[in-house]
Design a protein around this motif. Structure first.
Motif, mmCIF file in Angstrom:
data_model
loop_
_atom_site.group_PDB
_atom_site.id
_atom_site.type_symbol
_atom_site.label_atom_id
_atom_site.label_comp_id
_atom_site.label_asym_id
_atom_site.label_seq_id
_atom_site.Cartn_x
_atom_site.Cartn_y
_atom_site.Cartn_z
ATOM 1 N N ALA A 144 37.361 45.075 40.843
ATOM 2 C CA ALA A 144 38.818 45.226 40.727
ATOM 3 C C ALA A 144 39.455 45.484 42.092
ATOM 4 C CB ALA A 144 39.140 46.370 39.772
ATOM 5 N N ALA A 145 38.812 46.308 42.904
ATOM 6 C CA ALA A 145 39.375 46.627 44.217
ATOM 7 C C ALA A 145 39.465 45.381 45.090
ATOM 8 C CB ALA A 145 38.523 47.703 44.892
ATOM 9 N N TYR A 146 38.376 44.599 45.108
ATOM 10 C CA TYR A 146 38.413 43.389 45.944
ATOM 11 C C TYR A 146 39.334 42.329 45.347
ATOM 12 C CZ TYR A 146 35.320 44.957 49.594
ATOM 13 O OH TYR A 146 34.814 45.624 50.678
ATOM 14 N N ALA A 147 39.511 42.356 44.028
ATOM 15 C CA ALA A 147 40.497 41.456 43.417
ATOM 16 C C ALA A 147 41.905 41.809 43.895
ATOM 17 C CB ALA A 147 40.410 41.551 41.888
ATOM 18 N N LEU A 148 42.193 43.105 43.978
ATOM 19 C CA LEU A 148 43.480 43.543 44.532
ATOM 20 C C LEU A 148 43.664 43.038 45.952
ATOM 21 C CD1 LEU A 148 43.761 47.325 43.501
ATOM 22 C CD2 LEU A 148 45.445 45.544 43.016
ATOM 23 N N MET A 149 42.612 43.159 46.739
ATOM 24 C CA MET A 149 42.695 42.728 48.128
ATOM 25 C C MET A 149 42.899 41.204 48.204
ATOM 26 S SD MET A 149 39.669 45.338 49.372
ATOM 27 C CE MET A 149 39.689 45.248 51.160
ATOM 28 N N ALA A 150 42.230 40.473 47.319
ATOM 29 C CA ALA A 150 42.394 39.013 47.291
ATOM 30 C C ALA A 150 43.814 38.632 46.895
ATOM 31 C CB ALA A 150 41.382 38.389 46.315
ATOM 32 N N ARG A 151 44.353 39.316 45.877
ATOM 33 C CA ARG A 151 45.735 39.038 45.462
ATOM 34 C C ARG A 151 46.716 39.324 46.603
ATOM 35 N NH1 ARG A 151 47.287 38.741 40.116
ATOM 36 N NH2 ARG A 151 45.571 38.809 38.641
ATOM 37 N N ALA A 152 46.491 40.446 47.277
ATOM 38 C CA ALA A 152 47.378 40.788 48.391
ATOM 39 C C ALA A 152 47.303 39.721 49.475
ATOM 40 C CB ALA A 152 46.998 42.165 48.952
ATOM 41 N N TYR A 153 46.075 39.250 49.732
ATOM 42 C CA TYR A 153 45.899 38.210 50.750
ATOM 43 C C TYR A 153 46.617 36.927 50.350
ATOM 44 C CZ TYR A 153 43.566 35.421 54.354
ATOM 45 O OH TYR A 153 43.304 34.624 55.435
ATOM 46 N N PHE A 154 46.399 36.515 49.112
ATOM 47 C CA PHE A 154 47.047 35.281 48.631
ATOM 48 C C PHE A 154 48.570 35.417 48.726
ATOM 49 C CE2 PHE A 154 43.441 33.826 45.506
ATOM 50 C CZ PHE A 154 42.612 33.620 46.591
ATOM 51 N N ASP A 155 49.080 36.583 48.308
ATOM 52 C CA ASP A 155 50.538 36.794 48.337
ATOM 53 C C ASP A 155 51.071 36.722 49.762
ATOM 54 O OD1 ASP A 155 50.619 37.160 45.640
ATOM 55 O OD2 ASP A 155 50.852 39.343 45.705
ATOM 56 N N GLN A 156 50.334 37.328 50.671
ATOM 57 C CA GLN A 156 50.851 37.456 52.028
ATOM 58 C C GLN A 156 50.664 36.186 52.850
ATOM 59 O OE1 GLN A 156 49.693 41.162 53.650
ATOM 60 N NE2 GLN A 156 50.839 40.904 55.553
ATOM 61 N N TYR A 157 49.490 35.559 52.677
ATOM 62 C CA TYR A 157 49.150 34.453 53.568
ATOM 63 C C TYR A 157 48.945 33.130 52.848
ATOM 64 C CZ TYR A 157 47.930 38.382 56.653
ATOM 65 O OH TYR A 157 47.939 39.526 57.399
ATOM 66 N N GLY A 158 48.836 33.154 51.546
ATOM 67 C CA GLY A 158 48.434 31.954 50.819
ATOM 68 C C GLY A 158 46.925 31.890 50.683
ATOM 69 N N GLY A 159 46.446 30.848 50.015
ATOM 70 C CA GLY A 159 45.015 30.736 49.738
ATOM 71 C C GLY A 159 44.828 30.584 48.243
ATOM 72 N N SER A 160 43.623 30.151 47.871
ATOM 73 C CA SER A 160 43.405 29.813 46.464
ATOM 74 C C SER A 160 41.983 30.159 46.061
ATOM 75 C CB SER A 160 43.618 28.315 46.276
ATOM 76 O OG SER A 160 42.588 27.615 46.964
ATOM 77 N N ARG A 161 41.744 30.103 44.768
ATOM 78 C CA ARG A 161 40.395 30.312 44.260
ATOM 79 C C ARG A 161 39.442 29.235 44.787
ATOM 80 N NH1 ARG A 161 39.254 30.433 38.565
ATOM 81 N NH2 ARG A 161 37.351 31.398 39.329
ATOM 82 N N GLU A 162 39.978 28.036 45.027
ATOM 83 C CA GLU A 162 39.142 26.965 45.583
ATOM 84 C C GLU A 162 38.639 27.337 46.984
ATOM 85 O OE1 GLU A 162 41.907 26.509 43.906
ATOM 86 O OE2 GLU A 162 41.332 25.161 42.274
ATOM 87 N N ASP A 163 39.529 27.931 47.779
ATOM 88 C CA ASP A 163 39.110 28.343 49.122
ATOM 89 C C ASP A 163 37.949 29.353 49.036
ATOM 90 O OD1 ASP A 163 41.077 26.851 50.510
ATOM 91 O OD2 ASP A 163 42.571 28.414 50.135
ATOM 92 N N LEU A 164 38.074 30.294 48.104
ATOM 93 C CA LEU A 164 37.004 31.298 47.937
ATOM 94 C C LEU A 164 35.720 30.641 47.425
ATOM 95 C CD1 LEU A 164 38.988 34.310 46.376
ATOM 96 C CD2 LEU A 164 38.423 33.897 48.788
ATOM 97 N N ALA A 165 35.887 29.666 46.525
ATOM 98 C CA ALA A 165 34.713 28.982 45.985
ATOM 99 C C ALA A 165 33.919 28.282 47.079
ATOM 100 C CB ALA A 165 35.144 27.982 44.908
ATOM 101 N N GLU A 166 34.639 27.755 48.069
ATOM 102 C CA GLU A 166 33.942 27.071 49.177
ATOM 103 C C GLU A 166 33.021 28.035 49.936
ATOM 104 O OE1 GLU A 166 33.936 23.918 50.030
ATOM 105 O OE2 GLU A 166 35.738 23.009 49.166
ATOM 106 N N ILE A 167 33.421 29.300 49.991
ATOM 107 C CA ILE A 167 32.587 30.303 50.659
ATOM 108 C C ILE A 167 31.315 30.553 49.858
ATOM 109 C CG2 ILE A 167 32.508 32.741 51.361
ATOM 110 C CD1 ILE A 167 35.618 32.481 51.771
ATOM 111 N N ALA A 168 31.470 30.670 48.543
ATOM 112 C CA ALA A 168 30.292 30.866 47.688
ATOM 113 C C ALA A 168 29.337 29.680 47.801
ATOM 114 C CB ALA A 168 30.726 31.087 46.241
ATOM 115 N N VAL A 169 29.885 28.482 47.788
ATOM 116 C CA VAL A 169 29.059 27.269 47.888
ATOM 117 C C VAL A 169 28.295 27.262 49.218
ATOM 118 C CG1 VAL A 169 29.168 24.752 48.114
ATOM 119 C CG2 VAL A 169 30.520 25.926 46.346
ATOM 120 N N LYS A 170 29.026 27.571 50.297
ATOM 121 C CA LYS A 170 28.399 27.612 51.627
ATOM 122 C C LYS A 170 27.237 28.615 51.663
ATOM 123 C CE LYS A 170 30.608 30.160 54.785
ATOM 124 N NZ LYS A 170 29.709 31.294 55.080
ATOM 125 N N ASN A 171 27.465 29.799 51.159
ATOM 126 C CA ASN A 171 26.441 30.842 51.285
ATOM 127 C C ASN A 171 25.243 30.561 50.378
ATOM 128 O OD1 ASN A 171 28.023 31.881 53.242
ATOM 129 N ND2 ASN A 171 28.792 33.636 52.052
#
Lengths: 387, 387
Positions: A144-171
């Motif tokens: 939940a805490a990191y979800a809050l941080m992700a929402r704040a990031y998306f709100d402030q700078y933009g970004g999407s679940r797809e962008d995060l998915a690319e990180i999971a795929v890479k790792n």
């Protein structure tokens, strides 16, 4: 002031080992580190050991002397606890001691046993890294805490679940050849997006797994390495530490991590390098969004520009600055007290050329970034290999 | 290499404060230390914090950043855990950092909340300082462990329950004027001998109580003290640390404490003093027998000769080398994570002359001895006051 060499490193397999004790795991990792180093145990002057939740998962505190014994040492031992940054702090204090002539040889490392608690029990135990009074009792968990941080990031700078998915795929891709990794399994962006939501916008594949494992490294002074003719081409050339308010509600930023910014700045200054000099990094991707925050705290990207790095291919194994070639916490696994030293283990092998992904490393300077809680504490280290 | 001064010290009342949180206790102790030091919080470069059982008593780990915030700091923080020697290790690492130029000003301290667990809960929580696998699961508790050590001592060297009772009487007497002490109550040898047995040969008055409390000290470099014209006549001139096997069954000795012997030897060498130079000591008397073992480890007495020291009047307030003028853990109380720094707080006040028992101090050199578990880990510090 002497330099600090990584003389030898060792890991256990990271994964589900609910039947193994912390001491059993650390005995194995330290045995491998001693074998790799060619340094006799009798030369070790101190053990710096990181563990986070042994009180809850093994009813065991005071693990310093316990783990010294497991590693076959008679030297004194100190246990460091800084949540998921516990063995990063252990490394930092060892680096300082060697540089300052307090010791020539230290064993550093950590271990964590988690799977015996089960998923719900582990989530509850991990919550002790947050503020019990103001966060945990209000129902906050780490997803939940990191979800809050992700929402704040998306709100402030933009970004999407797809962008995060690319990180999971890479790792996940990076972990395919890492025999120590919990997941040696490729995933697709679709797999990640289709996975169950754990705390919106984060899905199951945005989170690291629950992991048992241990890590160890033998650190020595330049003088010791030279005298004993050790094959130890990698040095720790920079160390930094930063802190922040414990609870998210008290922070100035939700989408930036000043504790990590301060740690990075100190480590760069200490090593005499800048972010442009860094070729490769192991960062604390407990959640995919955490990798983004790390890339920006390390000043690889300006705030708001790290989110697309994996999608743009800049941090993949073919990129200019590969990140988490080990598989990261996401795919290699995250036995919390072991992770800080584990990053140093992986980086050492990446730089010296005996890691399965060493061929993807484009230069001689690596950085490790290890964060505690919601980045209320961070250690950053710079490692360099002799050319 | 710069010297290390104790610029200011602070304590909470040691006692039963089950309604107060660890952060509340540490905020108070650190506030007092800053007031005493006259050092601004902004100058603090690091917090070294000791806590033992917060995971169990407050569901709270990762206390470094939490306690930095409670103390009003923005500096990074590290939590040290070495069972009952936790904040002794925090002091040791701060001393090294100041000497080595890593920092000029550190806050050290610790806090522990225990009474909210109740007596049985606290006994169970304290057991995490022993080996869970080989001691605790076999039924061992700390009173039982120290009872074993007392029996071994009596068997090997002689001694009696009366000798131990004299230690309890002495430490209760010393605490009478200590406003921070849990017990400001005189007891007699008869009281101690008539108390219920908790683990033969130890009775209730052979054991320290269950205590909530916090301690803090501001440590600074000589240069900082001089530049800021601080009134800080007490220096930490020696530090030592020792380790031993965790479980009693694996030790070479039951009636000696080699970890403490090693720590003392290192601290004496470091300070350039010997045991005969020491005027006063604060030692880890979690049980009366532990004070005897400490006196011998510090080389004030040969093995087997420490047992009668209190009865002979050598360690009483009128003796040649008073021990535990604060009341010790026995009467002042033992909030475990706070104890190591608390000993430094008491010794500082004893040496600089503003302790109610300062008139009993016959010289300028003091020693503090802080032990973890059944003395599997120990730190020893030498403090000296300018003449």
């Amino acid at each position: 002031m002497t330099g600090v060499r990584v003389a030898g490193v060792g890991l256990t397999h990271f994964g589900q080992h609910p039947e193994r004790t912390g001491r059993d795991l650390f005995a194995e990792a330290s045995q491998r580190a001693f074998e790799d180093a060619g340094v006799p145990r009798a030369d070790v002057e101190q053990l710096n050991y990181g563990n986070f939740m042994g009180e809850l998962s093994e009813h065991q505190g005071h693990q310093g002397p316990l783990m010294a014994e497991a590693a076959g040492l008679t030297a004194p031992a100190t246990r460091y606890e800084s949540a998921c940054a516990s063995s990063g702090v252990a490394v930092r204090e060892a680096v300082k001691d060697i540089r300052n002539g307090e010791a020539d040889v230290l064993l550093v490392g950590g271990a964590e046993r988690m799977n015996n608690l089960g998923t719900a029990g582990t989530t509850e135990a991990l919550a002790i890294a947050a503020d019990d009074l103001y966060e945990v009792r209000a129902g906050m968990t780490f997803p939940a805490a990191y979800a809050l941080m992700a929402r704040a990031y998306f709100d402030q700078y933009g970004g999407s679940r797809e962008d995060l998915a690319e990180i999971a795929v890479k790792n996940h891709d990076n972990a395919l050849d890492n025999e120590f990794a919990q997941f040696q399994k490729a995933i697709s962006v679709e797999d990640a997006l289709d996975a169950p939501t754990i705390a919106a916008p984060l899905g199951l594949y945005d989170a690291c797994p629950i992991t048992d494992g241990a890590s160890a490294a033998v650190l020595v002074s330049d003088e010791y390495a030279d005298e004993h003719d050790l094959d130890a081409p990698v040095s720790v050339t920079g160390t930094g530490q930063g802190g922040d308010k414990m609870a998210l509600q008290d922070r100035q930023f939700l989408a930036r991590t000043p504790a990590a910014e301060r740690a990075a700045e100190e480590a760069y200054d200490d090593a005499g390098v800048g972010p442009r000099d860094v070729s490769v990094a192991e960062v604390h991707d407990c959640f995919t969004i955490a990798e983004v925050l790390a890339l920006e705290a390390l000043d690889f990207y300006a705030p708001g520009e790290g989110i697309g790095a994996a999608a743009r291919g800049e941090t993949t194994r073919d990129g200019d600055r590969p990140v988490n070639l080990s598989g990261g916490l996401k795919a290699k696994g995250h036995p919390v007290g072991a992770t800080g030293t584990s990053q140093v283990v992986e980086m050492t092998r990446l730089l010296r050329g005996d890691h399965p992904n060493s061929d993807a490393v484009p230069g001689d300077v690596g950085v490790t970034h290890n964060a505690g809680g919601t980045v209320a504490s961070t250690t950053v280290h710079v490692l360099e290999v002799e050319e």
